[in-house]
Design a protein around this motif. Structure first.
Motif, PDB file in Angstrom:
ATOM      1  N   VAL A 116      81.126  40.658  80.502  1.00 45.87           N
ATOM      2  CA  VAL A 116      81.526  41.080  78.959  1.00 45.87           C
ATOM      3  C   VAL A 116      81.141  42.451  78.443  1.00 45.87           C
ATOM      4  CG1 VAL A 116      81.531  40.285  76.524  1.00 45.87           C
ATOM      5  CG2 VAL A 116      81.431  38.574  78.384  1.00 45.87           C
ATOM      6  N   ASN A 117      81.940  43.279  78.312  1.00 48.40           N
ATOM      7  CA  ASN A 117      81.436  44.842  77.977  1.00 48.40           C
ATOM      8  C   ASN A 117      81.028  44.602  76.561  1.00 48.40           C
ATOM      9  OD1 ASN A 117      81.509  47.395  77.576  1.00 48.40           O
ATOM     10  ND2 ASN A 117      83.372  47.593  78.664  1.00 48.40           N
ATOM     11  N   VAL A 118      79.811  44.977  76.471  1.00 48.30           N
ATOM     12  CA  VAL A 118      79.284  45.251  74.864  1.00 48.30           C
ATOM     13  C   VAL A 118      78.705  46.528  74.828  1.00 48.30           C
ATOM     14  CG1 VAL A 118      78.322  42.724  74.992  1.00 48.30           C
ATOM     15  CG2 VAL A 118      76.886  44.316  76.051  1.00 48.30           C
ATOM     16  N   THR A 119      79.370  47.598  75.307  1.00 45.27           N
ATOM     17  CA  THR A 119      79.154  48.907  74.954  1.00 45.27           C
ATOM     18  C   THR A 119      79.315  49.362  73.446  1.00 45.27           C
ATOM     19  OG1 THR A 119      80.173  49.374  77.112  1.00 45.27           O
ATOM     20  CG2 THR A 119      79.841  51.228  75.466  1.00 45.27           C
ATOM     21  N   THR A 120      80.231  48.976  72.711  1.00 42.81           N
ATOM     22  CA  THR A 120      80.456  49.093  71.481  1.00 42.81           C
ATOM     23  C   THR A 120      79.134  48.645  70.542  1.00 42.81           C
ATOM     24  OG1 THR A 120      82.914  48.948  71.755  1.00 42.81           O
ATOM     25  CG2 THR A 120      82.037  49.114  69.251  1.00 42.81           C
ATOM     26  N   GLU A 121      78.880  47.352  70.821  1.00 44.70           N
ATOM     27  CA  GLU A 121      77.567  46.789  70.246  1.00 44.70           C
ATOM     28  C   GLU A 121      76.445  47.717  70.464  1.00 44.70           C
ATOM     29  OE1 GLU A 121      79.922  45.485  71.770  1.00 44.70           O
ATOM     30  OE2 GLU A 121      80.491  43.229  70.891  1.00 44.70           O
ATOM     31  N   VAL A 122      76.207  47.895  71.727  1.00 48.71           N
ATOM     32  CA  VAL A 122      75.033  48.681  72.056  1.00 48.71           C
ATOM     33  C   VAL A 122      74.785  50.008  71.679  1.00 48.71           C
ATOM     34  CG1 VAL A 122      73.463  49.560  74.101  1.00 48.71           C
ATOM     35  CG2 VAL A 122      74.744  47.304  74.211  1.00 48.71           C
ATOM     36  N   LEU A 123      76.036  50.736  71.608  1.00 46.48           N
ATOM     37  CA  LEU A 123      75.915  52.253  70.964  1.00 46.48           C
ATOM     38  C   LEU A 123      75.819  52.118  69.561  1.00 46.48           C
ATOM     39  CD1 LEU A 123      78.739  53.948  73.240  1.00 46.48           C
ATOM     40  CD2 LEU A 123      76.335  53.903  73.586  1.00 46.48           C
ATOM     41  N   ALA A 124      76.328  51.083  69.068  1.00 50.90           N
ATOM     42  CA  ALA A 124      75.982  51.113  67.435  1.00 50.90           C
ATOM     43  C   ALA A 124      74.719  50.718  67.207  1.00 50.90           C
ATOM     44  CB  ALA A 124      77.177  49.878  66.792  1.00 50.90           C
ATOM     45  N   ARG A 125      74.014  49.818  67.948  1.00 51.32           N
ATOM     46  CA  ARG A 125      72.680  49.472  67.794  1.00 51.32           C
ATOM     47  C   ARG A 125      71.816  50.866  67.866  1.00 51.32           C
ATOM     48  NH1 ARG A 125      70.692  46.400  72.297  1.00 51.32           N
ATOM     49  NH2 ARG A 125      69.780  48.576  72.710  1.00 51.32           N
ATOM     50  N   LYS A 126      72.348  51.585  69.069  1.00 52.65           N
ATOM     51  CA  LYS A 126      71.284  52.757  69.142  1.00 52.65           C
ATOM     52  C   LYS A 126      71.544  53.641  68.258  1.00 52.65           C
ATOM     53  CE  LYS A 126      71.744  52.643  74.256  1.00 52.65           C
ATOM     54  NZ  LYS A 126      70.201  52.664  74.696  1.00 52.65           N
ATOM     55  N   ARG A 127      72.606  53.765  67.581  1.00 52.81           N
ATOM     56  CA  ARG A 127      72.853  54.767  66.533  1.00 52.81           C
ATOM     57  C   ARG A 127      72.047  54.103  65.550  1.00 52.81           C
ATOM     58  NH1 ARG A 127      78.399  55.075  68.189  1.00 52.81           N
ATOM     59  NH2 ARG A 127      79.125  53.428  66.905  1.00 52.81           N
ATOM     60  N   VAL A 128      71.844  52.915  65.002  1.00 57.79           N
ATOM     61  CA  VAL A 128      71.209  52.531  64.075  1.00 57.79           C
ATOM     62  C   VAL A 128      69.820  52.702  64.333  1.00 57.79           C
ATOM     63  CG1 VAL A 128      70.323  50.307  62.835  1.00 57.79           C
ATOM     64  CG2 VAL A 128      72.742  50.739  63.233  1.00 57.79           C
ATOM     65  N   GLU A 129      69.244  52.798  65.354  1.00 55.54           N
ATOM     66  CA  GLU A 129      67.935  52.745  65.786  1.00 55.54           C
ATOM     67  C   GLU A 129      67.507  54.406  65.713  1.00 55.54           C
ATOM     68  OE1 GLU A 129      67.351  49.196  69.086  1.00 55.54           O
ATOM     69  OE2 GLU A 129      67.659  51.458  69.865  1.00 55.54           O
ATOM     70  N   THR A 130      68.615  55.112  66.372  1.00 57.58           N
ATOM     71  CA  THR A 130      68.339  56.552  66.016  1.00 57.58           C
ATOM     72  C   THR A 130      68.025  57.085  64.517  1.00 57.58           C
ATOM     73  OG1 THR A 130      69.521  56.810  67.966  1.00 57.58           O
ATOM     74  CG2 THR A 130      69.244  58.985  66.727  1.00 57.58           C
ATOM     75  N   ALA A 131      69.063  56.514  63.694  1.00 52.66           N
ATOM     76  CA  ALA A 131      69.068  56.512  62.214  1.00 52.66           C
ATOM     77  C   ALA A 131      67.756  56.333  61.624  1.00 52.66           C
ATOM     78  CB  ALA A 131      70.046  56.107  61.692  1.00 52.66           C
ATOM     79  N   ALA A 132      67.255  55.111  62.119  1.00 57.03           N
ATOM     80  CA  ALA A 132      65.809  54.619  61.683  1.00 57.03           C
ATOM     81  C   ALA A 132      64.729  55.420  61.989  1.00 57.03           C
ATOM     82  CB  ALA A 132      65.830  53.251  62.172  1.00 57.03           C
ATOM     83  N   THR A 133      65.066  56.015  63.110  1.00 58.24           N
ATOM     84  CA  THR A 133      63.769  56.801  63.767  1.00 58.24           C
ATOM     85  C   THR A 133      63.927  58.116  62.902  1.00 58.24           C
ATOM     86  OG1 THR A 133      64.140  56.105  65.834  1.00 58.24           O
ATOM     87  CG2 THR A 133      62.583  57.981  65.743  1.00 58.24           C
TER      88      THR A 133
END
Ligand code: ADP
Length: 370
Positions: A116-133
């Motif tokens: 199952v391609n979860v790229t969109t979810e993973v990238l969205a999570r990474k964006r949230v993590e970057t924003a949090a940092t």
């Protein structure tokens, strides 16, 4: 072999990438639409894994491993490089997937993959993590700034309080023990300098919040830039002298320009106060020059000192907010002057640059369109 037509349609439309390879060479028996899309839509069925996937392909290694070891492989948000356009332009993608050995007569004869391609979810999570940092860094910077700013404000305030207390004590003493007129003037001058310092600090803080919330208002008028520069230099002469620095001005007698005089004044005052602060009491020179193309088009104002200088690796940084290249214990300051000055220089269509090296003095150049 899967040959039930409705099962094939179902598998082809499934919202996951599904494939089966069989035999010692791992020939593709089926690859549904989503799986084919990951490999650029190339024909796969009937060909071997080695013919269709390059040596470095992680997918190929995983499938070969499952055939060899007879053990399933499962991974969550596993990163794979895919070739979605079939051109060799690889892209990162993330999958939740399982690779299952297929048995026939007790031996492994093939591999079934379900991904199952979860790229969109993973990238969205990474964006949230970057924003949090970034947010955490911004909060840290704000806390650090509050501590520096309070310290900077407290220093002149403490000095001011001491002057006021000394004056208070003087008035309560017998008349012959009170401050003389001379002593009073010195006390008031010192108090005035501290008030001036507080005003400068608060102005810098106000400028920062104004500049952050949009462009500054400009009040452009036809002025004599040479007269303005001379006036700012005269104003700085006393403080420069107190620090042991001589101030030299090299400028044409007059230079008409359409600029915001108060903003040029602000930048030049700031550069001069830095030249005095970091100039080790050595001579300071201010030069005003115009670039001529039949008529003057640009002016440059340079402020040169022979002080502590700035190492090249700090040149970019010192124009950022709160950035300083000196220790707080040796030199007071908020690290805002150059940031404010450059913002102003840019908003009037000019620039502010530095040439310097450690221990070799510094030269700041403000250029302005006329
Ligand atoms: P501040 O002087 O309050 O620290 P500025 O933004 O004006 O803030 O300057 C940022 C830093 O650039 C200073 O802390 C200092 O390290 C360096 N700097 C600025 N002007 C000079 C100069 N003329 N000579 C040496 N260093 C300088």
């Amino acid at each position: 072999m899967i040959d039930d037509p409705s099962l094939l349609v179902l598998l082809d439309d499934a919202p996951a990438a599904i494939s089966v390879q069989r035999g010692p060479e791992l020939r593709w028996e089926m690859a549904n639409a989503m799986f084919r899309a990951l490999l650029g839509g190339r024909p796969l069925v009937g060909r071997t894994l080695a013919e269709t996937l390059p040596d470095w392909s992680q997918m190929r290694r995983i499938v070969e491993g499952v055939l060899r070891d007879g053990k399933p492989f499962a991974a969550h948000q596993h990163r794979l490089l895919i070739d979605p356009h079939g051109t060799g332009a690889l892209e990162d993608a993330y999958f939740d997937f399982v690779c299952q050995p297929l048995y026939a007569g007790g031996v492994v004869t093939g591999v079934l993959t379900f991904a199952v391609n979860v790229t969109t979810e993973v990238l969205a999570r990474k964006r949230v993590e970057t924003a949090a940092t970034e947010l955490r860094h911004a909060v840290d910077a704000r806390d650090e700034f509050l501590s520096v700013a309070s310290h900077e404000l407290k220093t002149p305030l403490t000095a001011l309080r001491l002057q006021v207390q000394a004056l208070q004590r003087s008035v309560t003493r017998a008349p012959d023990q009170q401050f003389s007129a001379e002593q009073l003037r010195a006390r008031f001058d010192a108090a005035d300098r501290q008030v001036q310092r507080l005003v400068e600090l608060i102005d810098a803080l106000l400028d920062v919040s104004r500049l952050q919330h949009g462009a500054i208002d400009l009040d452009v008028a036809d002025i004599d830039l040479a007269a303005l520069v001379a006036e700012v230099v005269e104003r700085a002469r006393t403080t420069a002298g107190a620090a042991g620095s001589t101030l030299t001005l090299e400028a044409p007698p007059s230079l008409r320009a359409r600029v915001d005089g108060s903003r040029v004044d602000q930048v030049l005052t700031n550069l001069l106060s830095n030249a005095v602060k970091y100039g080790r009491g050595k001579p300071i020179t201010v030069r005003l020059a115009a670039e001529h193309h039949s008529r003057p088009t640009r002016a440059s104002i340079t402020v040169s000192d022979e002080g502590i200088g700035i190492a090249p690796e700090d040149h970019a940084r010192i124009f950022e907010r709160f950035e300083r290249a000196v220790s707080r214990t040796h030199y007071a300051g908020l690290g805002l002057g150059l940031w404010i000055s450059r913002q102003i220089a840019q908003s009037i269509g000019g620039s502010l640059t530095v040439e310097s090296d450690s221990g070799k003095g510094a030269r700041f150049t403000l250029t302005l369109p006329l």
